[in-house]
Design an enzyme around this catalytic site. Structure first.
Site, short mmCIF file in Angstrom:
data_model
loop_
_atom_site.label_atom_id
_atom_site.label_comp_id
_atom_site.label_asym_id
_atom_site.label_seq_id
_atom_site.Cartn_x
_atom_site.Cartn_y
_atom_site.Cartn_z
N HIS A 1 -6.48 -6.99 0.52
CA HIS A 1 -6.00 -6.49 0.30
C HIS A 1 -4.70 -6.10 1.53
O HIS A 1 -3.92 -5.90 1.34
CB HIS A 1 -6.18 -4.64 0.72
CG HIS A 1 -5.78 -3.35 1.12
ND1 HIS A 1 -4.87 -3.79 -0.52
CD2 HIS A 1 -5.30 -2.72 1.76
CE1 HIS A 1 -3.92 -2.06 -0.15
NE2 HIS A 1 -4.38 -2.26 1.47
N TYR B 1 -0.74 11.19 2.09
CA TYR B 1 -1.73 10.98 0.94
C TYR B 1 -2.29 12.88 0.18
O TYR B 1 -1.96 12.67 -1.22
CB TYR B 1 -2.86 10.89 1.50
CG TYR B 1 -3.31 9.12 1.92
CD1 TYR B 1 -3.70 8.42 0.44
CD2 TYR B 1 -3.03 8.85 2.43
CE1 TYR B 1 -4.25 7.44 0.84
CE2 TYR B 1 -3.38 7.58 2.89
CZ TYR B 1 -3.74 6.78 1.91
OH TYR B 1 -3.83 5.11 1.93
N HIS C 1 -11.03 8.01 -0.27
CA HIS C 1 -10.13 8.74 0.56
C HIS C 1 -8.66 9.85 -0.18
O HIS C 1 -8.13 11.00 0.42
CB HIS C 1 -9.93 7.65 1.50
CG HIS C 1 -9.04 6.65 0.93
ND1 HIS C 1 -9.44 6.08 -0.38
CD2 HIS C 1 -7.58 6.63 0.76
CE1 HIS C 1 -8.40 4.86 -0.53
NE2 HIS C 1 -8.12 5.09 -0.31
N ASP D 1 0.70 -1.34 0.15
CA ASP D 1 -0.32 -0.22 -0.11
C ASP D 1 1.06 0.94 0.22
O ASP D 1 1.85 1.78 -0.47
CB ASP D 1 -0.64 -0.05 1.43
CG ASP D 1 -2.21 0.74 1.19
OD1 ASP D 1 -2.86 0.77 0.37
OD2 ASP D 1 -1.96 2.49 1.52
N ARG D 2 0.82 1.96 1.70
CA ARG D 2 1.45 2.98 0.86
C ARG D 2 2.96 3.01 1.02
O ARG D 2 4.27 3.90 0.60
CB ARG D 2 0.93 4.74 2.20
CG ARG D 2 -0.33 4.43 2.33
CD ARG D 2 -0.51 5.45 0.82
NE ARG D 2 -0.42 6.50 1.08
CZ ARG D 2 -0.15 7.47 -0.51
NH1 ARG D 2 -0.70 6.95 -1.34
NH2 ARG D 2 0.15 8.67 -0.17
#
Length: 296
Positions: free
Chosen positions: A276, A216, A156, A111-112
């Site tokens: 995920h 983000y 988001h 992910d990030r």
């Protein structure tokens, strides 16, 4: 007391001016750094890390702005000053590895953390020997594939791309509901994230709303600019790359393997059926994939 990875040593390591990372380490052998995603901490790797530590040096940090690592204030507007750019966060990881005695290392991110890993590998190919990315597209491609009502899945991303102020206030008004939403809808096996770990994730996010939003926001500013510059220059990943992701392309209308191949000539791409949070839902399979990557 927050959960820890059993058998791992914990310390704080300075990586930049005024920034130290909270890191768990264990094992001996070829080093691999594991970078967590959102809305999590290094704990998401607890099963995979323990498995890999049998024959590797495993390094699991909380990213800048997350968990127990430092959370410097965001500088500039719209993420362009780079406090939470993936270039800056990637430099943290190279500095961390060097501080622990490793000039080169394998790198896996979810992910990030996968976006940090991608940028680290592009910027520091002499340091990153192998790269694994779990369930993301590179930033440039991510924004390109989101369109129409299907983009609602990434609401988001748009919320946290807004200028400082509104997203932080909205999320801070009900942080457990916001962050818990993703832990719920992105998990196929709810037992994969037990109550104590879920509570630790929510507490960590609750205490880091501004820095998570800044991370983000950078993906709609500095990170996007950096990807565009590399695409224009023809820069590509020089190391073996493994990408594991859910088949978002089937829903959103893109070929994930083709998008990744434009960045990674030496690519193994696989679509997976678990959720995920795959390092928690299928840790044995993820550890096996990482071991196979490091033999290429």
């Amino acid at each position: 007391m927050a959960p820890v990875i059993p058998g791992f040593d914990y310390r704080r390591v300075p990586v930049a001016d005024g920034v130290s990372l909270h890191v768990a380490t264990a094992g001996t052998g070829t080093p691999i750094v594991l970078l967590h995603g959102f809305p999590q901490t290094h704990l998401m790797w607890r099963h995979v890390a323990a498995d890999l530590a049998a024959d590797h040096t495993v390094i699991c940090p909380d990213l800048r702005g997350y968990g127990a690592s430092d959370k410097p204030a965001e500088a500039g507007k719209a993420g362009k000053a780079g406090t939470y750019s993936k270039r800056t966060m990637g430099a943290d990881i190279v500095a961390l590895a060097r501080a622990l005695g490793h000039e080169s290392f394998a790198l896996a991110g979810h992910d990030r953390g996968a976006l940090v890993a991608f940028r680290t590998a592009l910027d520091h190919p002499e340091a990153v020997t192998h790269l694994a990315s779990l369930d993301v597209l590179p930033t440039l491609d991510m924004w390109d594939v989101l369109h129409g009502v299907t983009a609602a899945v990434g609401f988001h991303l748009y919320l946290m791309a807004q200028p400082p102020g509104l997203p932080e206030r909205m999320i801070a008004a009900s942080p457990d509901a916001f962050f818990g939403h993703f832990l719920d809808i992105w998990t196929k096996d709810p037992h994969a994230i037990p109550a104590d770990v879920r509570a630790a994730y929510l507490a960590a996010c609750r205490d880091a709303v501004p820095s998570i939003v800044a991370d983000y926001r950078a993906s709609a500013g500095a990170d996007l600019d950096d990807d565009r510059a590399d695409r224009a220059a023809g820069n590509r990943l020089r190391m073996p790359v493994t990408v594991l992701q859910q088949d978002w392309g089937a829903a959103l209308g893109f070929d994930a393997a083709e998008l990744w191949r434009a960045w990674a000539p030496d690519l193994r791409h696989s679509s997976v059926t678990y959720g995920h949070f795959m390092a928690e839902e299928a840790p044995a399979e993820i550890a096996e994939e990482l071991r196979a990557l490091m033999t290429r």
